[in-house]
Design an enzyme around this catalytic site. Sequence first.
Site, short mmCIF file in Angstrom:
data_model
loop_
_atom_site.label_atom_id
_atom_site.label_comp_id
_atom_site.label_asym_id
_atom_site.label_seq_id
_atom_site.Cartn_x
_atom_site.Cartn_y
_atom_site.Cartn_z
N PHE A 1 -10.28 -45.54 -4.46
CA PHE A 1 -10.54 -44.40 -3.60
C PHE A 1 -11.39 -44.86 -2.43
O PHE A 1 -12.44 -45.47 -2.60
CB PHE A 1 -11.26 -43.29 -4.39
CG PHE A 1 -11.20 -41.99 -3.68
CD1 PHE A 1 -10.07 -41.20 -3.73
CD2 PHE A 1 -12.29 -41.55 -2.93
CE1 PHE A 1 -10.00 -39.99 -3.05
CE2 PHE A 1 -12.23 -40.34 -2.24
CZ PHE A 1 -11.08 -39.57 -2.31
N LEU A 2 -10.90 -44.59 -1.21
CA LEU A 2 -11.55 -45.12 -0.02
C LEU A 2 -12.29 -44.03 0.74
O LEU A 2 -11.84 -42.87 0.77
CB LEU A 2 -10.50 -45.76 0.90
CG LEU A 2 -9.69 -46.88 0.24
CD1 LEU A 2 -8.58 -47.33 1.15
CD2 LEU A 2 -10.57 -48.05 -0.12
N ASP B 1 -13.24 -38.80 3.19
CA ASP B 1 -14.39 -38.26 2.46
C ASP B 1 -14.21 -38.33 0.94
O ASP B 1 -13.10 -38.47 0.43
CB ASP B 1 -14.62 -36.80 2.83
CG ASP B 1 -13.64 -35.87 2.12
OD1 ASP B 1 -12.41 -36.10 2.24
OD2 ASP B 1 -14.08 -34.93 1.42
N LYS C 1 -9.34 -32.58 7.53
CA LYS C 1 -10.30 -33.08 8.47
C LYS C 1 -10.22 -34.60 8.63
O LYS C 1 -10.66 -35.15 9.63
CB LYS C 1 -11.72 -32.74 7.97
CG LYS C 1 -12.05 -31.29 7.83
CD LYS C 1 -13.50 -31.17 7.32
CE LYS C 1 -13.76 -29.83 6.73
NZ LYS C 1 -15.13 -29.78 6.14
N GLY C 2 -9.66 -35.26 7.62
CA GLY C 2 -9.79 -36.72 7.50
C GLY C 2 -9.35 -37.52 8.72
O GLY C 2 -9.91 -38.58 8.99
N ASP D 1 -0.96 -41.05 0.10
CA ASP D 1 -1.08 -41.48 -1.30
C ASP D 1 0.21 -41.08 -2.02
O ASP D 1 1.20 -41.79 -1.99
CB ASP D 1 -2.34 -40.83 -1.88
CG ASP D 1 -2.66 -41.26 -3.28
OD1 ASP D 1 -2.03 -42.19 -3.78
OD2 ASP D 1 -3.56 -40.65 -3.91
N ARG E 1 -17.81 -39.28 5.38
CA ARG E 1 -16.91 -39.28 6.53
C ARG E 1 -17.52 -39.98 7.74
O ARG E 1 -16.83 -40.52 8.59
CB ARG E 1 -16.63 -37.84 7.00
CG ARG E 1 -15.64 -37.08 6.19
CD ARG E 1 -15.22 -35.84 6.97
NE ARG E 1 -14.84 -34.75 6.10
CZ ARG E 1 -13.65 -34.65 5.51
NH1 ARG E 1 -12.74 -35.57 5.70
NH2 ARG E 1 -13.39 -33.63 4.73
N LYS F 1 -1.25 -45.98 0.84
CA LYS F 1 -1.36 -46.31 -0.59
C LYS F 1 0.03 -46.20 -1.18
O LYS F 1 0.37 -45.21 -1.83
CB LYS F 1 -2.25 -45.26 -1.27
CG LYS F 1 -3.68 -45.63 -1.47
CD LYS F 1 -4.33 -44.57 -2.36
CE LYS F 1 -5.81 -44.57 -2.22
NZ LYS F 1 -6.43 -43.43 -2.93
N GLU G 1 -2.31 -39.11 10.35
CA GLU G 1 -2.98 -38.83 9.07
C GLU G 1 -3.87 -40.02 8.70
O GLU G 1 -3.57 -41.16 9.05
CB GLU G 1 -1.89 -38.57 8.01
CG GLU G 1 -2.33 -38.42 6.58
CD GLU G 1 -3.23 -37.22 6.30
OE1 GLU G 1 -4.24 -37.08 6.99
OE2 GLU G 1 -2.93 -36.47 5.35
N ASP G 2 -4.94 -39.74 7.97
CA ASP G 2 -5.84 -40.83 7.58
C ASP G 2 -5.21 -41.72 6.52
O ASP G 2 -5.18 -42.94 6.64
CB ASP G 2 -7.21 -40.29 7.12
CG ASP G 2 -7.11 -39.23 6.01
OD1 ASP G 2 -5.99 -38.87 5.60
OD2 ASP G 2 -8.17 -38.76 5.54
#
Length: 172
Positions: A149-150, A156, A40-41, A100, A162, A128, A96-97
């Site tokens: 962690f963002l 989220d 969902k990000g 990582d 979110r 990241k 993509e958000d």
Amino acid sequence: MPELIPVLKKNDINNMVAQVARRISSDYQDHELILIGVLKGAFVFLSDLMRHLSIPVQVDFVRVASYGSDTSSSGRINLTKAIEIDVKNKDILVVEDIVDTGLTLSYIIDYLKSFNPKTVRVCVLLDKRERRQAKVKIDYACHEVTEGFLVGYGLDYNEGYRDLPEIYHLQF
Ligand code: IMP
């Protein structure tokens, strides 16, 4: 309660998105581009990005579930929503958000390549880079982050945060 430390303000995000949209619009002039958002990000970023583009695009989504701890993926990834648009011989841009370890994007790229698109490139809001495990080429990255962690702007933590319009470091 974890603390929210501001990382990117509305204006920073808007400028980054506008800048990357200009590059994409120029690179894909006269191409039939399909944006594939990763649910969902990425839905907030994708909706802003496509409205900044000056070229027509089609939009579709994939959704994956990855099993791991609250703040990192294990690499065990399942596709839970497939694409619905025909992407054969088309140019795809995965939106993509955040990347990582790269395991999620690497899985999604392999999945999309199985439909024989002409090209598959990747656009991320946040990179990241330091924690990368899988080799993934990120063609467009708006901003590099080093650690933490963002949350916010679609990102989220356990389905929370979110809806925040800006991006924060969640300090536990
Ligand atoms: P990767 O497979 O380790 O590259 O993780 C990518 C996925 O993990 C992203 O699609 C996000 O959903 C999630 N993720 C990774 N880092 C963060 C973060 O800092 N905040 C929120 N979600 C994150």
